[in-house]
Design an enzyme around this catalytic site. Structure first.
Site, mmCIF file in Angstrom:
data_model
loop_
_atom_site.group_PDB
_atom_site.id
_atom_site.type_symbol
_atom_site.label_atom_id
_atom_site.label_comp_id
_atom_site.label_asym_id
_atom_site.label_seq_id
_atom_site.Cartn_x
_atom_site.Cartn_y
_atom_site.Cartn_z
ATOM 1 N N ASP A 132 6.801 -0.157 40.249
ATOM 2 C CA ASP A 132 6.522 -0.021 41.686
ATOM 3 C C ASP A 132 7.806 -0.158 42.510
ATOM 4 O O ASP A 132 7.828 0.211 43.689
ATOM 5 C CB ASP A 132 5.559 -1.130 42.140
ATOM 6 N N LYS B 201 -4.559 6.880 37.920
ATOM 7 C CA LYS B 201 -3.304 6.513 37.247
ATOM 8 C C LYS B 201 -3.493 6.543 35.742
ATOM 9 O O LYS B 201 -2.675 7.102 35.015
ATOM 10 C CB LYS B 201 -2.854 5.112 37.681
ATOM 11 N N GLN C 115 -2.037 -3.578 41.166
ATOM 12 C CA GLN C 115 -2.560 -2.831 42.308
ATOM 13 C C GLN C 115 -2.693 -3.748 43.526
ATOM 14 O O GLN C 115 -3.246 -4.848 43.430
ATOM 15 C CB GLN C 115 -3.925 -2.215 41.934
HETATM 16 N N1 GUN Z 1 -1.789 0.147 46.721
HETATM 17 C C1 GUN Z 1 -1.610 1.255 47.462
HETATM 18 N N2 GUN Z 1 -0.463 1.883 47.109
HETATM 19 C C2 GUN Z 1 0.090 1.157 46.118
HETATM 20 C C3 GUN Z 1 1.276 1.295 45.336
HETATM 21 O O1 GUN Z 1 2.065 2.223 45.475
HETATM 22 N N3 GUN Z 1 1.471 0.316 44.406
HETATM 23 C C4 GUN Z 1 0.629 -0.715 44.227
HETATM 24 N N4 GUN Z 1 0.920 -1.609 43.290
HETATM 25 N N5 GUN Z 1 -0.489 -0.874 44.937
HETATM 26 C C5 GUN Z 1 -0.743 0.059 45.878
#
Ligand code: GUN
Length: 294
Positions: free
Chosen positions: A122, A55, A99
């Site tokens: 998100d 990311k 996350q």
């Molecule tokens: N963990 C796995 N996929 C995601 C996601 O799309 N967003 C977040 N915040 N954590 C994740």
């Protein structure tokens, strides 16, 4: 039956990132605005570390500011909430992603609902989920947005399409069903208690598989010519080797489907590209300027 067309999510995501980079350049030039994305990682889950690294790298590549916060696995809920509140008030931060999964001592729902909904890239905040469900302007979860982009690319107009979503999570199943409704699909949400799941899936022109069970959906469940979007990323042992597989049994499904996403290289790469897309939308919204076309 000819083999399915393979939907190249990696290539589609690369194209989307280029359009996002163009939008970032426009915001800088026209409004002196550089979108910023803050990612918070608590603990040392190896898969999460890989995601967070990717990311940050892709955020910088499209010209945005990346802020990383790594906290110890023993971090208290109060400490994490304090960080989220600090990011809510930081004018350089337009998107906040915490996350998941979080360690057991932390209430995930409480953390998500502490994020400023305007910065909730998100799309997990109850306000954004509610706005999506009622057809209002919302930040929408990244993986569902990516799924619908790929489905539209494969099938064109989705109006009237029979879509079956397998899985009912807040992160994928429910929001993707809402998005498909907005596209005028006839939507069925199936799950582990669904009676005659193969029969239900067999009626679908569009299958979204998001159950998290390796290779559960078999080729003889698929209507010939259907579009299959596989969200699953499951690590299994096969022939003594660790390998990634989806929720669909790829080899048998690809013989029957009209188009199908591979794992890896299908939906996976779309998620981060859609996160960057959401960050541009969030930054434009906070600044009160039009979102550049992407
Ligand atoms: N963990 C796995 N996929 C995601 C996601 O799309 N967003 C977040 N915040 N954590 C994740």
């Amino acid at each position: 039956m000819a083999a399915a067309r393979i939907i190249d999510g990696k290539a589609f995501a690369a194209g989307l990132r280029e359009r996002v980079a163009g939008a970032v350049a426009t915001l800088k030039k026209q409004h002196d605005l550089t979108p910023g994305l803050a990612v918070v990682l608590v603990g040392e889950d190896p898969a999460s570390q890989v995601y967070v690294r990717n990311k940050a790298k892709q955020t910088v590549e499209v010209g945005m500011n990346s802020f990383e916060h790594r906290l110890d696995a023993t971090t208290s809920e109060a400490e994490l909430l304090a960080l989220v509140e600090q990011l809510n008030t930081d004018s350089a931060v337009h998107g906040i992603l915490v996350q998941l999964p979080l360690p057991d001592q932390i209430d995930t729902e409480k953390v998500i609902n502490t994020i400023d909904p305007a910065k909730d890239v998100d799309g997990f905040h109850v306000i954004n989920a509610g706005r999506l469900a009622t057809g209002q302007h919302a930040l929408v979860a990244c993986t569902p947005v990516g799924c619908v982009m790929l489905a539209k690319d494969a099938l064109g107009d989705l109006s009237g399409v029979n879509a079956v979503v397998v899985g009912r999570s807040n992160i994928v199943g429910k929001p993707v069903a809402q998005l498909l409704l907005q596209e005028h699909c006839t939507v069925t949400i199936a799950h582990s208690r669904t009676k005659d799941l193969p029969g239900v899936v067999r009626r679908a022109d569009l299958v979204i598989a998001a159950v998290g069970r390796p290779e559960m959906i078999k080729g003889d469940w698929i209507k010939p010519g259907a579009c299959v979007i596989d969200v699953g990323i499951n690590r299994i042992e096969r022939d003594g080797k660790s390998t990634l597989v989806g929720d669909c049994d790829y080899d048998t499904c690809a013989k029957v489907a009209g188009s199908i996403t591979p794992v890896p290289g299908g939906v996976g790469p779309m998620t981060i590209a859609c996160l960057l897309h959401n960050t541009v939308r969030a930054a434009s919204g906070i600044a009160g300027v039009a979102t550049p076309k992407m």
